[in-house]
Every structure is written in C-alpha cells, then in structure tokens.
Design a protein around this motif. Structure first.
Motif, PDB file in Angstrom:
ATOM      1  N   GLY A  98      -4.393   3.249  -5.543  1.00  0.00           N
ATOM      2  CA  GLY A  98      -3.701   1.965  -5.539  1.00  0.00           C
ATOM      3  C   GLY A  98      -2.235   2.052  -5.197  1.00  0.00           C
ATOM      4  N   ASP A  99      -1.733   3.274  -4.909  1.00  0.00           N
ATOM      5  CA  ASP A  99      -0.333   3.419  -4.522  1.00  0.00           C
ATOM      6  C   ASP A  99      -0.137   2.989  -3.079  1.00  0.00           C
ATOM      7  OD1 ASP A  99       0.240   4.393  -7.028  1.00  0.00           O
ATOM      8  OD2 ASP A  99      -0.102   6.484  -6.449  1.00  0.00           O
ATOM      9  N   LYS A 112       5.129  -2.169  -7.556  1.00  0.00           N
ATOM     10  CA  LYS A 112       4.279  -2.069  -6.374  1.00  0.00           C
ATOM     11  C   LYS A 112       4.122  -3.419  -5.694  1.00  0.00           C
ATOM     12  CE  LYS A 112       1.492   1.850  -7.979  1.00  0.00           C
ATOM     13  NZ  LYS A 112       0.136   2.274  -8.408  1.00  0.00           N
ATOM     14  N   LEU A 113       3.972  -4.480  -6.495  1.00  0.00           N
ATOM     15  CA  LEU A 113       3.840  -5.816  -5.925  1.00  0.00           C
ATOM     16  C   LEU A 113       5.119  -6.237  -5.209  1.00  0.00           C
ATOM     17  CD1 LEU A 113       2.142  -8.377  -5.606  1.00  0.00           C
ATOM     18  CD2 LEU A 113       3.022  -9.168  -7.806  1.00  0.00           C
ATOM     19  N   HIS A 158      -2.681   1.625   1.646  1.00  0.00           N
ATOM     20  CA  HIS A 158      -3.030   1.758   0.234  1.00  0.00           C
ATOM     21  C   HIS A 158      -3.835   3.038   0.031  1.00  0.00           C
ATOM     22  CE1 HIS A 158      -1.590  -2.086  -1.265  1.00  0.00           C
ATOM     23  NE2 HIS A 158      -2.057  -2.655  -0.156  1.00  0.00           N
ATOM     24  N   GLN A 216       5.316  -4.246  -1.983  1.00  0.00           N
ATOM     25  CA  GLN A 216       4.366  -4.743  -0.993  1.00  0.00           C
ATOM     26  C   GLN A 216       4.848  -6.058  -0.389  1.00  0.00           C
ATOM     27  OE1 GLN A 216       0.365  -5.021  -2.436  1.00  0.00           O
ATOM     28  NE2 GLN A 216      -0.366  -6.191  -0.693  1.00  0.00           N
ATOM     29  N   ARG A 265       2.756   1.081 -17.127  1.00  0.00           N
ATOM     30  CA  ARG A 265       1.773   0.680 -16.124  1.00  0.00           C
ATOM     31  C   ARG A 265       2.059  -0.728 -15.600  1.00  0.00           C
ATOM     32  NH1 ARG A 265      -3.802   2.780 -19.119  1.00  0.00           N
ATOM     33  NH2 ARG A 265      -3.493   5.028 -18.680  1.00  0.00           N
ATOM     34  N   GLU A 266       2.401  -1.658 -16.496  1.00  0.00           N
ATOM     35  CA  GLU A 266       2.751  -3.012 -16.052  1.00  0.00           C
ATOM     36  C   GLU A 266       3.977  -2.996 -15.147  1.00  0.00           C
ATOM     37  OE1 GLU A 266       3.266  -5.303 -19.555  1.00  0.00           O
ATOM     38  OE2 GLU A 266       1.128  -5.279 -20.125  1.00  0.00           O
ATOM     39  N   GLN A 267       4.978  -2.205 -15.531  1.00  0.00           N
ATOM     40  CA  GLN A 267       6.176  -2.109 -14.700  1.00  0.00           C
ATOM     41  C   GLN A 267       5.860  -1.488 -13.342  1.00  0.00           C
ATOM     42  OE1 GLN A 267       9.312   0.120 -16.537  1.00  0.00           O
ATOM     43  NE2 GLN A 267      10.809  -0.340 -14.960  1.00  0.00           N
ATOM     44  N   ASP A 268       4.979  -0.493 -13.344  1.00  0.00           N
ATOM     45  CA  ASP A 268       4.597   0.136 -12.085  1.00  0.00           C
ATOM     46  C   ASP A 268       3.857  -0.844 -11.177  1.00  0.00           C
ATOM     47  OD1 ASP A 268       4.208   2.565 -10.393  1.00  0.00           O
ATOM     48  OD2 ASP A 268       2.106   2.162 -10.826  1.00  0.00           O
ATOM     49  N   ASN A 269       2.953  -1.615 -11.739  1.00  0.00           N
ATOM     50  CA  ASN A 269       2.227  -2.611 -10.939  1.00  0.00           C
ATOM     51  C   ASN A 269       3.177  -3.676 -10.400  1.00  0.00           C
ATOM     52  OD1 ASN A 269      -0.238  -1.334 -11.438  1.00  0.00           O
ATOM     53  ND2 ASN A 269      -0.614  -2.523 -13.295  1.00  0.00           N
ATOM     54  N   TYR A 270       4.144  -4.080 -11.231  1.00  0.00           N
ATOM     55  CA  TYR A 270       5.113  -5.081 -10.780  1.00  0.00           C
ATOM     56  C   TYR A 270       5.968  -4.539  -9.638  1.00  0.00           C
ATOM     57  CZ  TYR A 270       9.087  -8.292 -10.941  1.00  0.00           C
ATOM     58  OH  TYR A 270      10.076  -9.189 -10.616  1.00  0.00           O
TER      59      TYR A 270
END
Length: 429
Positions: A124-125, A104-105, A120, A108, A97-102
């Motif tokens: 949150g994707d 995505k950031l 979005h 973006q 999840r952390e890797q996915d959020n990173y």
C-alpha cells in the motif's frame, strides 16, 4: 512464685531448727526442697534458652515473610507496568498507522494534482521514481530562494507575451522590460496561461517591479485576499443577469408582477379620482325641505342616488333601484383588485416551484458528476433560490398594495351605502 515459697519454707525450717533439735525427716525434706529448687532453676534456664531460640527463629521467619511480600508486590507492580506499556504501545502504533495513512493520502493527492506518475506497492506504499525527488527538491529550493523565470503571459490587451515571472509564496509577479509593463498574475479556471490582473495602476506597478528585477530589492503591491476580491468584483451582476439565473420559472413571476403593478396603478388612479362622499349629505337635503328644491349639487354616485330619489317615490322600487346601483358601483370600484391579491398569493408558490425544479436539476448533476466540486453544487443551489427570491419580491409589495386598495374601496363603499340608506327614506313633498 515457686522460688519465693521455697525460700519462705526454708526460713521457717531454719528458724524451727534453731529452736528444736534437727530430726532425719526434716533434713531429708530440706534436701528434697533444695534439689527441687535446683531442678526448677535448671528448668527455668532451659525454658528461657529455648524461648530465646524460638524468638530468634520467629524473627527470622517474619523477616523472610516480609521480604517475600515485598518481592510479590514488586513482581505484581512490574507485571502491571508491563501490561500498561503494551496497551500504550498498541495505542501509539494505531496512531502511527492513522498518521501514515493520512500522509499517504496527502502525498497521493499532491502527486495527482501535479500530474506526477507514481505506483502502489503490495503493502500500500507509494513508489516514486528517484528523479521526481530531485525535481521536487529543485522546486523547493526555488520556493525558498525564488528567481525570475521566462513565462508566457496574457497581457491586459489580450496578447500573449513573454514576461519575467517571480513566484513569491502564493502570489506571482510579472514584468516585461520591453513593454515596461508588469503586475500581479492570476490563473483563471480552465485557462492554461496566466494573465495580468486588471484594475491596478500598471505604471506604478511596473516601476516597482523594474527596481525589484534589477536590484532584487523593492516594494510591490499585491492583493491580500489572494484573488478573492477580484472574484467578488467579477461576480457583480446586474438585475437582468440575476433574473436570468431563475430560468424559465422567472418569466411567469415577472408577468404576474407586471400585471399586478398595472392593475394597482389603474385602481389607484381610479380611487383617487372618485368624488368625495359628503359627510353632511342628509343635512343638506333637510335644508332644502324637499327633494324638489334640490339642485343636485353632488357629484358622481351621490348625484345618481339623488336622481333616483327624485324620479322614484318612497317605495320598494326606490330601494331596489338604490341597491342595484350600489352593487353596480361597488363592482366598478372593486373591479381588478383581485388581480393584485391573486398575484400576492401565487408569486411565492411559483417561486417555490422554481426552487424545487432547480434543486432537482442540481441533485441530478450531483448524481452524475459527484459532489467533488463544491462550487458547482453551491452555484446550482443559489440559482435555484433565485425564483423564491423573485416570488417574495413580487408577493410582499402586492400584498401591501392589495390591503391598502381594498381598505380604500371598502371605506368608500361603506360611506356611500350609509348615505343611500338615509336617502331611501327621504320623502318627496
């Protein structure tokens, strides 16, 4: 043990019977013993059989217990392994999840920098149109296999011309066959069109780029610092521009520095032109026997002191006149030395005041525009520190010069006072 006793008893009875005549009682006793022996043997056989049976049954139960223990150990180990796997799986999911959020950031940020529209979703994707992927694919292919593209470029003489531009990794090469000109490109901030980098031999660069454009094979010159060397060269500034960064607080620092410099020069000239103090002042007077015979061979302050001694006899009046003249002369020698000393003390304070004022303005800019642009923040801080630098540059030489001039003035006054004390008691005959 019972069997042995029975056999011994029978032997005794047999031996006794062989010597004596048998009687009914002995016979009956022998029969009972025989029956008891048989019963005992039967009982022993039964006990052995039952013992063996129970031993077999006990072995079976022990084997069953051992099997149950091994089964319980296996079940416990399986439960522990399942519990550890769940914890590890939970930890791995959190990392994913952390890797996915990173990611995505990062995606973006890239889309915002490239001005690519995206949306979005509720989860949150990031949703991107399919044609965007085709565009990114084409750009990736161009990066892997770069080709010459027609692009408007600002030439070295400031004109906008169409150049063939080749993107090779982080650098850009441009060539114009009509102008026979080319070189490296740079993209200055707040400028829409790139321009050719100045300071590189355009003829040699153009020949290399011409060969590269025609054959696809060639050697080119590029900046390994990717423009950082050019930025450093452009940031080279003179003393005047550096002082201007200090703002309004640099003016009083420079004023006090100039004032201290003028005062130091004037006082240095004055102290150098002062007459030397005679070391054998009293010896010269003693050689004349009396002050009346002195032709006043001295200069400056010593001459004035001798003149006071000639005009006034030994008395309090002579002492007062000598002290008065020494005070006037000391004031003349030490006059304006305080300007240099004051400058050495006040220049760092003015520099600190300018730095505090500049930091306040910098923090106000950070509060207004945020801290996203590190160059703006660092530039404001560096400009704020210019006044402290100027203050120290003015204060350090002023402090050294003030110490030297004060030492020179005090040494001169001390020698003159020593001669004046001796002269005050010199009598006229």
């Amino acid at each position: 043990m019972i069997t042995r006793l029975t056999i011994l008893l029978l032997l005794l009875i047999t031996g006794f019977s062989s010597k004596a005549a048998p009687n009914p009682i002995s016979k009956e006793l022998i029969n009972r013993i025989t029956e008891s022996k048989k019963s005992l043997q039967a009982l022993e056989s039964k006990i052995n059989e039952e013992t063996l049976k129970y031993q077999v049954q006990l072995d079976k139960e022990l084997a069953a217990v051992k099997a149950l223990r091994e089964q319980a150990t296996t079940i416990q180990r399986t439960a522990d392994e399942q519990l550890m796997s769940i914890e590890q799986l939970s930890d791995r999911i959190n990392k994913w999840r952390e890797q996915d959020n990173y990611q995505k950031l990062l995606l973006q940020t890239y889309l915002e920098q490239e001005n690519i529209t995206f949306e979005h979703t509720g989860t949150g994707d990031i949703a991107i149109k399919p044609e965007i992927f085709q565009q990114l694919r084409n750009e990736l292919i161009d990066d892997l296999a770069p080709s010459w593209q027609q692009t408007d470029v600002i030439s070295t003489n400031g004109e906008v011309k169409s150049f063939n531009v080749l993107n090779v990794g982080p650098i850009q090469l441009a060539y114009n066959s009509q102008l026979q000109s080319g070189g490296l490109l740079e993209n200055p901030v707040n400028q829409t069109l790139p321009n050719l980098v100045k300071g590189i031999s355009q003829n040699a660069q153009a020949a290399q780029l011409q060969q590269l454009n025609q054959t696809g094979i060639g050697s080119v010159t590029f900046d390994p610092t990717l423009g950082n060397a050019t930025k450093l060269q452009n940031n080279q500034q003179g003393i005047v521009s550096h002082i201007k960064k200090g703002g309004v607080w640099a003016l009083p620092i420079l004023f006090f520095g100039l004032l201290a410099l003028i005062a130091a020069l004037l006082k240095s000239i004055q102290l150098m032109r002062l007459p030397r103090i005679s070391k054998d002042f009293i010896e010269q007077l003693n050689a004349k026997k009396t002050l009346l015979e002195v032709q006043i061979p001295f200069d400056g302050a010593e001459k004035k002191l001798v003149q006071i001694a000639l005009d006034t006899p030994v008395s309090e009046q002579r002492d007062d006149q000598i002290v008065s003249y020494l005070m006037q002369h000391q004031h003349k020698v030490e006059n304006y030395l305080g300007v240099v000393t004051t400058t050495a003390a006040i220049a760092p304070l003015l520099g600190l005041l300018g730095t505090v004022s500049g930091m306040i303005n910098t923090f106000m800019m950070m509060n207004t525009f945020g801290t996203g642009d590190a160059a703006t923040v660092s530039g404001g801080i560096s400009e704020a520190l210019v006044t402290t630098e100027l203050g120290l540059i003015v204060a350090i030489p002023s402090l050294i010069i003030s110490a030297l001039l004060n030492r020179k003035a005090k040494s001169y006054n001390a020698k003159l006072e020593a001669n004046a004390i001796q002269l005050s008691k010199f009598a006229i005959h």
